[in-house]
Design an enzyme around this catalytic site. Structure first.
Site, PDB file in Angstrom:
ATOM      1  N   GLY A   1       0.830  -1.187   0.000  1.00 18.73           N
ATOM      2  CA  GLY A   1       0.000   0.000   0.000  1.00 18.73           C
ATOM      3  C   GLY A   1       0.862   1.232   0.000  1.00 18.73           C
TER       4      GLY A   1
ATOM      5  N   SER B   1       9.066   2.503  -3.101  1.00 19.52           N
ATOM      6  CA  SER B   1       8.533   1.171  -3.437  1.00 19.52           C
ATOM      7  C   SER B   1       9.142   0.072  -2.555  1.00 19.52           C
ATOM      8  CB  SER B   1       8.853   0.878  -4.908  1.00 19.52           C
ATOM      9  OG  SER B   1       8.314  -0.359  -5.304  1.00 19.52           O
TER      10      SER B   1
ATOM     11  N   SER C   1       6.947   4.462  -5.269  1.00 15.58           N
ATOM     12  CA  SER C   1       5.944   3.417  -5.438  1.00 15.58           C
ATOM     13  C   SER C   1       5.673   3.210  -6.925  1.00 15.58           C
ATOM     14  CB  SER C   1       4.655   3.842  -4.738  1.00 15.58           C
ATOM     15  OG  SER C   1       3.583   3.073  -5.218  1.00 15.58           O
ATOM     16  N   SER C   2       5.581   1.937  -7.329  1.00 19.62           N
ATOM     17  CA  SER C   2       5.319   1.653  -8.743  1.00 19.62           C
ATOM     18  C   SER C   2       3.960   2.176  -9.185  1.00 19.62           C
ATOM     19  CB  SER C   2       5.426   0.145  -9.003  1.00 19.62           C
ATOM     20  OG  SER C   2       4.559  -0.563  -8.148  1.00 19.62           O
ATOM     21  N   ASP C   3       3.079   2.503  -8.223  1.00 22.08           N
ATOM     22  CA  ASP C   3       1.767   3.045  -8.564  1.00 22.08           C
ATOM     23  C   ASP C   3       1.779   4.554  -8.777  1.00 22.08           C
ATOM     24  OD1 ASP C   3       0.253   0.521  -8.276  1.00 22.08           O
ATOM     25  OD2 ASP C   3       0.868   0.658  -6.189  1.00 22.08           O
TER      26      ASP C   3
ATOM     27  N   HIS D   1      -4.235  -3.098  -0.721  1.00 16.77           N
ATOM     28  CA  HIS D   1      -4.864  -4.378  -1.094  1.00 16.77           C
ATOM     29  C   HIS D   1      -5.669  -4.898   0.097  1.00 16.77           C
ATOM     30  CE1 HIS D   1      -2.554  -5.554  -4.921  1.00 16.77           C
ATOM     31  NE2 HIS D   1      -2.245  -4.298  -4.662  1.00 16.77           N
TER      32      HIS D   1
ATOM     33  N   HIS E   1      -8.176  -5.926  -9.079  1.00 18.10           N
ATOM     34  CA  HIS E   1      -7.023  -5.314  -8.434  1.00 18.10           C
ATOM     35  C   HIS E   1      -7.356  -4.947  -6.978  1.00 18.10           C
ATOM     36  CE1 HIS E   1      -3.223  -3.512  -8.044  1.00 18.10           C
ATOM     37  NE2 HIS E   1      -3.493  -2.288  -8.451  1.00 18.10           N
TER      38      HIS E   1
END
Lengths: 235, 235, 235, 235
Positions: D30, D47, D76-78, D99, D173
């Site tokens: 998260g 990340s 973060s990859s998001d 998640h 997701h």
């Protein structure tokens, strides 16, 4: 003996703080109050204040109609529901409202919590009723007060004794419980949450299950309540 | 070696205190006892006392018929159930009763807990039976004693060995477990609660699931029990 | 660099202790091992010892066939399963077995854990297989070794790569996971338990749900694994 | 008043650390970010770093297009999802992605989270939408950016106000939430997770349940939001 307002504030503060430790609230989603007829007042949690920051002096004191007598903070927005119940039921001394997860499940499902066993019967003498949702008019005139009216309507229609069935779930909303003291009202909230879960699991395991036989319900209830109770120690 | 009553009180007190730490009880909803044939007594939790306040000297001592020998407090109201089981089964040394959530789910559903896997078979040699609900007459004469009678009736009818199947759920009520010692009885309560949950999840994931094959059940049970057990360390 | 056996014992001991803190085991229901090809040994938890009492010097050391080299305690009774997997898969370095609740639910239900989303795909490249139950003959000859054989049979039949799908549930029993290190194997156990729960909830919310599209599964898996991974920090 | 970048880093670091304490994340699953238009930057979690090791100086600072300005660690990859939402919605100041288990249940089931009661209405003005899964082309070109595009597409198609419905679940997701501040975005994530569970329980208890009446939803939302809000204390 004259009641001491500071003692009441301390007790109400403590009772509010037990809500998160019983797993009954997240954030500020619940409130406890106490009524005192000698002093003519209701003591209730301030609105939207975190339980871990709550101090006895933060409690809001109102008269029996819910008018603020003492306190700098706004009272819980649910105060008018508490006032309505205290006015109708002089035998109760404390009220609790939460959004506890399993109880909300039944409230949102719009169903009474059936009585399937002795854990339930030890505390609630029969199913825990689900009150109807409020009408548009009720919501738009005095929402929190009318929530109290709807609870009282349910108890009157079903001829229920509020000390024998010390709680209800309000449809689309959540549970309210009460008791002779705020501590008992909190206990009843915790039991309601637990039996709400047990009843859900019971129906999952056996979808055709029937309620507990009346003689078992009677036995367990009267083992803990009334003149012939024999559970626990003599106080 | 003469048994020491103070040691037994200490052990029973400790065993009671582990009930909340295993997540098996809320409030005062459970009790542990131990029987001692040398001293001719049963030691049991006092009724309605919080686990965190429990001291060894609070334990209630009775004779083998449940008559109080020592202790100022009332014994657990379930004492007559414990007495009935000890009288019938001299091979057991400790008994536990709780209202643990998942076990109550099966008790209220009125179903045996099916044996679906090795976690169950490691401890219970077959399904965990659900005893029938008590009749009105049984409830009104000697409720707690008759609860014991109903449990014994179930074991007799099914020809079960109480050490091979060290627990039961009583319909509309909840679980009772036992063992050679109070510690084992508590362990069996914790396993019963866990396999009650596992069996519920199993049926949710596959409503047409079948019980574990008998050869797997046998293997796992005898891996841990009897002359050829090889799990754990030699004591 | 020569591997240090004491370092391995310390690592295996620590990995075992993380099982209860991840909520994956009750009592002594789980074990972690590490293999070391340089030293020609497997280091594994002793059988039936509590995690909080476990010390590095309690670890049992065996050769690559599972014969005890060092240690006064019995090794985990599941040792032959670990040996079978290490022999077949030299690319793995650690193995974990538990009876974690949600994973056991699928094992007992006899179903593969379907892949419904990215949490699963981040760690397992496809459904988590459910191996068949052992036959009576397999159980009665060499139960724990044959458990390994059945796992390997499942991977061979399905042409699965054990590092791409680092875990399985064995029917009527429970989960086994593995990884390049014991720490990774524990991580994979925790992920397996979490996605087991997520898949159960998903089917409850939508009984006609379909698996995640293959292009989403591929993307998430390769975001974290292989030459083009870009999640996390460069080590 | 010029904004202080160190204050923002500290705030974002703290908000990230609250994710595990609210039970919303396992491991590193998260991330929280904050945007600052005065300083022209976004501050986001690095990340794959554990929450308990996170220090304010570890936060990654990017420009409003997501180009790294400051920080030795990968963001973060998001991040591209966060950038896409900030560009479209200047009224929001913080974003959270997790998640969390119950929310993922609905995401994987591919269903909007229905609004069944007041707990939901207090925070989300209507159902919490489920965005479609990404196409193969979207996944293979710019997966994380396109995740943002798909969220925005859903809000545009449904004519939703991102401050009135401060969250979504993305199919296969998981949940994304936002708010005027990172703290509000975290609060909204916790509420989304709780109402996701409540809605699941509600449907389990009553499979034919209907959504909350509109007048109850309106009342509860506006009790806490907008000019006429009266919940809590005046700030």
């Amino acid at each position: 003996m004259v009641k001491d307002l500071n003692e009441i504030k301390k007790r109400v503060c403590e009772a509010n703080k037990t809500l998160p430790s019983h797993g009954l609230v997240k954030f500020t989603w619940g409130n406890v109050s106490e009524v005192c007829y000698e002093l003519g007042c209701i003591v209730i949690k301030p609105s939207g204040v975190d339980y871990d920051k709550l101090r006895p002096e933060d409690m809001v004191v109102t008269d029996l109609d819910g008018n603020i007598i003492e306190g700098d903070l706004n009272p819980s927005s649910d105060l008018p529901t508490h006032v309505a119940l205290y006015k109708a039921w002089p035998e109760i001394g404390g009220i609790v409202h939460t959004h506890s997860t399993e109880a909300v499940g039944w409230a949102q499902a719009g169903r009474d919590i059936p009585i399937y066993g002795t854990t339930h019967a030890d505390c609630f003498f029969g199913p825990i009723p689900c009150a109807r949702s409020l009408t548009e008019e009720e919501v738009n005139t005095a929402y929190e007060k009318e929530t109290g009216t709807v609870i009282l309507e349910e108890f009157t229609n079903r001829k229920l004794d509020p000390l024998a069935v010390p709680g209800i779930v309000v449809r689309n909303h959540g549970p309210f419980t009460w008791g002779k003291t705020p501590e008992q009202a909190v206990y009843n909230s915790a039991v309601l949450e637990e039996v709400a879960k047990m009843s859900r699991l019971t129906e999952q395991i056996n979808p055709r299950v029937q309620p507990v036989p009346k003689h078992v319900m009677d036995k367990h209830y009267y083992r803990k309540h009334g003149a012939n109770a024999y559970y626990g120690q003599k106080s």
